[in-house]
Design a protein around this motif. Structure first.
Motif, mmCIF file in Angstrom:
data_model
loop_
_atom_site.group_PDB
_atom_site.id
_atom_site.type_symbol
_atom_site.label_atom_id
_atom_site.label_comp_id
_atom_site.label_asym_id
_atom_site.label_seq_id
_atom_site.Cartn_x
_atom_site.Cartn_y
_atom_site.Cartn_z
ATOM 1 N N TRP A 13 0.849 -1.191 0.000
ATOM 2 C CA TRP A 13 0.000 0.000 0.000
ATOM 3 C C TRP A 13 0.883 1.238 0.000
ATOM 4 O O TRP A 13 1.741 1.417 0.864
ATOM 5 N N SER A 77 1.279 13.243 10.107
ATOM 6 C CA SER A 77 0.143 12.909 9.240
ATOM 7 C C SER A 77 -0.725 14.124 8.957
ATOM 8 O O SER A 77 -1.501 14.121 7.991
ATOM 9 N N ARG A 114 -1.260 5.798 5.981
ATOM 10 C CA ARG A 114 -1.541 4.722 6.934
ATOM 11 C C ARG A 114 -0.273 4.404 7.734
ATOM 12 O O ARG A 114 0.427 3.406 7.474
ATOM 13 N N GLY A 116 2.120 2.802 10.243
ATOM 14 C CA GLY A 116 2.017 1.476 10.847
ATOM 15 C C GLY A 116 3.362 0.932 11.259
ATOM 16 O O GLY A 116 4.292 1.688 11.576
ATOM 17 N N THR A 187 5.344 5.810 6.209
ATOM 18 C CA THR A 187 5.070 4.599 5.446
ATOM 19 C C THR A 187 6.351 3.787 5.335
ATOM 20 O O THR A 187 7.455 4.335 5.390
#
Length: 272
Positions: A13, A77, A114, A116, A187
């Motif tokens: 992604w 973000s 996203r 993570g 990311t």
């Protein structure tokens, strides 16, 4: 004959950029675009200074936790989409002035992130790993800005950005966003797909830039920007080398022994 089932394909992604198709632009806002953005430049500069220190904290945190600490991920973000909105407006892809706030769900430029889990080894060597992407985005951005006045005149005269130019510009903008997202560890996906996706790679289009499918003209302009970036870099390097050589020659004539010992001394003189 029995055959083993195919291995599951894991799809990486990547951060996404959603933008509307190019539309009419107010020529007055195009004419005064840089002046209008002066307040935003100040805000982005302040936010970027904070982002630098937050990223340093996040780097140490990611080495320990394997992910960014919560407050670091939250700030970055919010900062990255803000910076992207301002850059998109500066590069004439949208005509709506970016708001002075982090959350702007109504604005036509949206960034999907996203944060993570992160590979600690990749975090440790992030500055080294990002060098190739840094070179690519630096060259293509330099090429775009080398002809920015021409692009500005085109949009000013037509009252809109031509489709092929829009495709190439949004490709640059998206790659820059992905590069920054990787640099600040939002990311684990390395920045890629500068030239967009292949037709049919997405089941249904979400926006004009997702999937980002470039026409032949759009790809051609992107290649041109890359070439111009390389030429700009080479020209500036040669100019700097010549100027440096002239200064060194003057110094050498003032001190003849310098010509003899220079190759033996570590530093700039050794590469002459």
């Amino acid at each position: 004959m029995w055959q083993a089932p195919p291995a599951p394909v894991s799809r990486e992604w990547l951060p996404v950029l959603d933008m509307p198709a190019p539309g009419p632009q107010n020529r007055w806002t195009v004419l005064l675009r840089v002046l209008l953005l002066i307040p935003q430049f100040v805000v982005v500069w302040v936010l970027s200074v904070v982002a630098f220190f937050v990223t340093v904290i996040g780097w140490f945190g990611a080495l320990v936790l394997g992910r960014l600490p919560g407050f670091v991920a939250d700030y970055l973000s919010a900062y990255l989409p803000y910076d992207t909105r301002v850059t998109a407006y500066l590069m004439l892809t949208v005509d709506r002035y970016p708001p002075f706030r982090f959350q702007a769900p109504e604005y036509p430029v949206q960034v999907g992130l996203r944060p993570g889990e992160l590979n600690r080894l990749a975090v440790l060597f992030r500055i080294v790993l990002v060098i190739p992407a840094s070179i690519v985005q630096g060259l293509v951005n330099a090429g775009w800005w080398l002809v920015a006045v021409i692009i500005w005149l085109v949009v000013l005269i037509l009252g809109r950005m031509p489709q092929a130019l829009y495709e190439a510009t949004t490709a640059i903008l998206r790659y820059r966003m992905r590069y920054l997202a990787y640099l600040v560890m939002l990311t684990s996906a390395y920045p890629k797909r500068l030239f967009g996706e292949e037709p049919g790679s997405e089941p249904e289009p979400v926006s004009a830039t997702r999937p980002l499918v470039l026409s032949g003209a759009g790809r051609g302009l992107l290649v041109l920007f890359l070439i111009l970036g390389v030429v700009s870099w080479a020209t500036s390097s040669v100019t700097a080398s010549v100027n440096s050589g002239d200064n060194n020659d003057n110094d050498d004539y003032g001190n003849p022994t310098q010509r003899v010992i220079a190759p033996l001394v570590p530093g700039p003189g050794a590469v002459r």
